[in-house]
Design a protein around this motif. Structure first.
Motif, PDB file in Angstrom:
ATOM      1  N   UNK A  74      70.275  64.263  63.037  1.00 58.35           N
ATOM      2  CA  UNK A  74      68.846  64.498  62.858  1.00 58.35           C
ATOM      3  C   UNK A  74      68.052  63.205  62.740  1.00 58.35           C
ATOM      4  N   UNK A  75      68.460  62.316  61.830  1.00 55.64           N
ATOM      5  CA  UNK A  75      67.679  61.104  61.600  1.00 55.64           C
ATOM      6  C   UNK A  75      67.600  60.251  62.863  1.00 55.64           C
ATOM      7  N   UNK A  76      68.720  60.098  63.572  1.00 58.32           N
ATOM      8  CA  UNK A  76      68.716  59.305  64.802  1.00 58.32           C
ATOM      9  C   UNK A  76      67.838  59.955  65.867  1.00 58.32           C
ATOM     10  N   UNK A  77      67.877  61.290  65.962  1.00 59.18           N
ATOM     11  CA  UNK A  77      67.046  61.986  66.941  1.00 59.18           C
ATOM     12  C   UNK A  77      65.563  61.805  66.613  1.00 59.18           C
ATOM     13  N   UNK A  78      65.203  61.922  65.332  1.00 57.48           N
ATOM     14  CA  UNK A  78      63.803  61.746  64.938  1.00 57.48           C
ATOM     15  C   UNK A  78      63.330  60.311  65.192  1.00 57.48           C
ATOM     16  N   UNK A 127      60.293  59.040  67.430  1.00 58.29           N
ATOM     17  CA  UNK A 127      59.241  58.187  66.875  1.00 58.29           C
ATOM     18  C   UNK A 127      58.971  56.997  67.777  1.00 58.29           C
ATOM     19  N   UNK A 128      60.018  56.397  68.325  1.00 53.67           N
ATOM     20  CA  UNK A 128      59.837  55.224  69.181  1.00 53.67           C
ATOM     21  C   UNK A 128      59.350  55.588  70.568  1.00 53.67           C
ATOM     22  N   UNK A 129      59.516  56.853  70.964  1.00 49.78           N
ATOM     23  CA  UNK A 129      59.081  57.298  72.293  1.00 49.78           C
ATOM     24  C   UNK A 129      57.702  57.944  72.249  1.00 49.78           C
ATOM     25  N   UNK A 130      57.488  58.850  71.317  1.00 49.07           N
ATOM     26  CA  UNK A 130      56.204  59.562  71.212  1.00 49.07           C
ATOM     27  C   UNK A 130      55.902  59.818  69.739  1.00 49.07           C
ATOM     28  N   UNK A 184      62.740  63.460  73.811  1.00 49.73           N
ATOM     29  CA  UNK A 184      62.130  62.640  74.874  1.00 49.73           C
ATOM     30  C   UNK A 184      62.665  62.957  76.264  1.00 49.73           C
ATOM     31  N   UNK A 185      63.878  63.525  76.342  1.00 50.72           N
ATOM     32  CA  UNK A 185      64.462  63.899  77.638  1.00 50.72           C
ATOM     33  C   UNK A 185      64.642  65.407  77.633  1.00 50.72           C
ATOM     34  N   UNK A 186      63.632  66.151  78.067  1.00 54.13           N
ATOM     35  CA  UNK A 186      63.713  67.614  77.981  1.00 54.13           C
ATOM     36  C   UNK A 186      64.736  68.192  78.948  1.00 54.13           C
ATOM     37  N   UNK A 187      65.367  69.297  78.579  1.00 52.06           N
ATOM     38  CA  UNK A 187      66.320  69.967  79.464  1.00 52.06           C
ATOM     39  C   UNK A 187      65.586  70.821  80.485  1.00 52.06           C
ATOM     40  N   UNK A 195      54.990  63.384  67.136  1.00 50.53           N
ATOM     41  CA  UNK A 195      55.821  63.770  65.999  1.00 50.53           C
ATOM     42  C   UNK A 195      55.017  63.725  64.706  1.00 50.53           C
ATOM     43  N   UNK A 196      54.237  62.685  64.525  1.00 53.17           N
ATOM     44  CA  UNK A 196      53.421  62.567  63.315  1.00 53.17           C
ATOM     45  C   UNK A 196      52.433  63.714  63.209  1.00 53.17           C
ATOM     46  N   UNK A 197      51.835  64.109  64.349  1.00 53.77           N
ATOM     47  CA  UNK A 197      50.882  65.213  64.340  1.00 53.77           C
ATOM     48  C   UNK A 197      51.568  66.530  63.998  1.00 53.77           C
ATOM     49  N   UNK A 198      52.787  66.727  64.500  1.00 48.99           N
ATOM     50  CA  UNK A 198      53.511  67.965  64.215  1.00 48.99           C
ATOM     51  C   UNK A 198      53.903  68.048  62.737  1.00 48.99           C
TER      52      UNK A 198
END
Length: 408
Positions: free
Chosen positions: A229-233, A237-240, A301-304, A244-247
């Motif tokens: 989780x933390x690595x994914x978040x 954060x570094x991509x968009x 950041x890389x959607x399926x 994320x902050x708005x959500x």
């Protein structure tokens, strides 16, 4: 985009064809077949990874996954006693996904193995597969076909050419015929199915993987158990980071998300108004942690090509349902989403989020089915059950998408 998903002979899904939207919501009472739709999608995705036989065996084998009723319910619906008869067709589980006119489609037919001396008698066999262009399989649109051990590819001069290698009965042609030059359609379908992602709730108890600090590397797709989780978040954060902050702000007024780093370990840190220090993942409430897990899955950041969610509203406070719906609606603009739920509140919130996102003048649930080949922003399907068979409420002969299974 995918326009349809078809399932035949699988559990209560005797013969179901669902039209898909960018966001497809499947709802209904308990026991109507919602989870079977989700599981059928998982089996289709497993075809691209060469794991469909193992996945079906883990469900108890083909026999436990087969439709348990008679081949036809016509007589029972006329008032006659329910009884079995001699089957006119093969006993099988059939799965398929149809693309739009410009996209590729795929089906697989899983059948009972030939009796023998093997100890793997519970493993189903792949009897037939096909890849074609457009939503409905027709002879002129077929690009590749498999019958038992042999695979044929359509050449540029429209002739069929048999591949040199034989395909084992427990393997898919998508994973055994891997040649992007000679078989580009098979390669493309395989790559698409391999991107599909599935999230069926998350553990949030005290020993849940998401509550532990972890070694972090760039993580483009959240693990199904939420262990990264933390690595994914942090990757999001570094991509968009703004999205994320708005959500997070949308769900928790005034809250701010960070990822704490200590000796190479990553951990979630949520700053909340009135708190002197951020709360780490081990301290977060179950609902808060689960919501962050869903954000990590949805904002990837890389959607399926397809993202399937099973009852994401589980254990969330009602106040988190609208923010979750807005996050799901946003994800459906980047990936096709299929969501299974029994929450009417979530269904209503999703419809409102899609209406606002696409600036629709009417409720998207009121869009007609005049053009079933189109992929609208929202499709809502309510499942019901009749004589043990899952049916789609309101779906009749004229509103069911065209689908052709073909023959072995």
């Amino acid at each position: 985009m995918y326009s349809t998903v078809a399932v035949g002979g699988y559990r209560s899904l005797r013969d179901v064809v669902l039209p898909l939207g960018r966001l497809t919501v499947v709802t209904g009472a308990n026991g109507t077949g919602k989870s079977s739709v989700y599981r059928a999608l998982r089996l289709l995705g497993a075809c691209g990874r060469g794991e469909v036989v193992r996945a079906l065996a883990q469900e108890g084998g083909l026999e436990s996954a087969l439709w348990a009723g008679p081949e036809s319910l016509a007589q029972a619906r006329r008032g006659h006693a329910l009884q079995g008869t001699m089957r006119s067709g093969p006993i099988s589980v059939r799965l398929g996904v149809g693309g739009t006119e410009a996209d590729l489609s795929y089906l697989v037919d899983l059948g009972i193995p030939v009796p023998g001396e093997s100890a793997f008698a519970r493993d189903p066999e792949v009897k037939r597969e096909a890849v074609w262009r457009g939503p409905v399989m027709r002879p002129a649109t077929l690009a590749a076909r498999r019958r038992h051990h042999s695979v044929e590819l359509r050449a540029e001069d429209e002739r069929w050419e048999k591949t040199a290698a034989a395909v084992h009965p427990w393997a898919s042609m998508l994973t055994d015929v891997v040649d992007p030059i000679a078989a580009p359609e098979l390669w493309a379908v395989r790559q698409e199915l391999r991107t599909w992602r599935f999230y069926d709730g998350f553990r949030v108890d005290g020993e849940a993987p998401a509550r532990r600090p972890q070694v972090g590397t760039r993580t483009w797709a959240l693990a199904e158990d939420g262990s990264d989780l933390a690595a994914a978040l942090q990757t999001i954060r570094e991509d968009s980071g703004a999205e994320l902050a708005a959500a997070v702000e949308d769900a928790f007024d005034g809250a701010r998300l960070e990822v704490a780093l200590h000796d190479g370990l990553f951990d979630v840190a949520l700053h909340q108004p009135g708190m002197l220090r951020p709360l780490r993942s081990a301290e977060l409430s179950d609902g808060t942690l689960r919501y962050l897990l869903w954000l990590a899955a949805l904002l990837t950041p890389v959607p399926p090509r397809l993202l399937a969610l099973n009852e994401p509203e589980t254990s969330l406070h009602p106040s988190l349902v609208p923010p979750l719906a807005r996050a799901v609606a946003a994800a459906s603009t980047r990936a096709q989403v299929v969501l299974v739920t029994h929450s009417q509140a979530l269904v209503d919130a999703l419809a409102e989020a899609v209406r606002e996102q696409h600036a629709l003048a009417i409720d998207p649930r009121e869009v007609g089915d005049d053009d079933l080949a189109a992929v609208p922003p929202l499709r809502l399907h309510e499942l019901t059950k009749d004589l043990g068979e899952t049916q789609v409420a309101g779906q009749g002969m004229l509103t069911t998408p065209s689908w052709e299974w073909g023959r072995r």
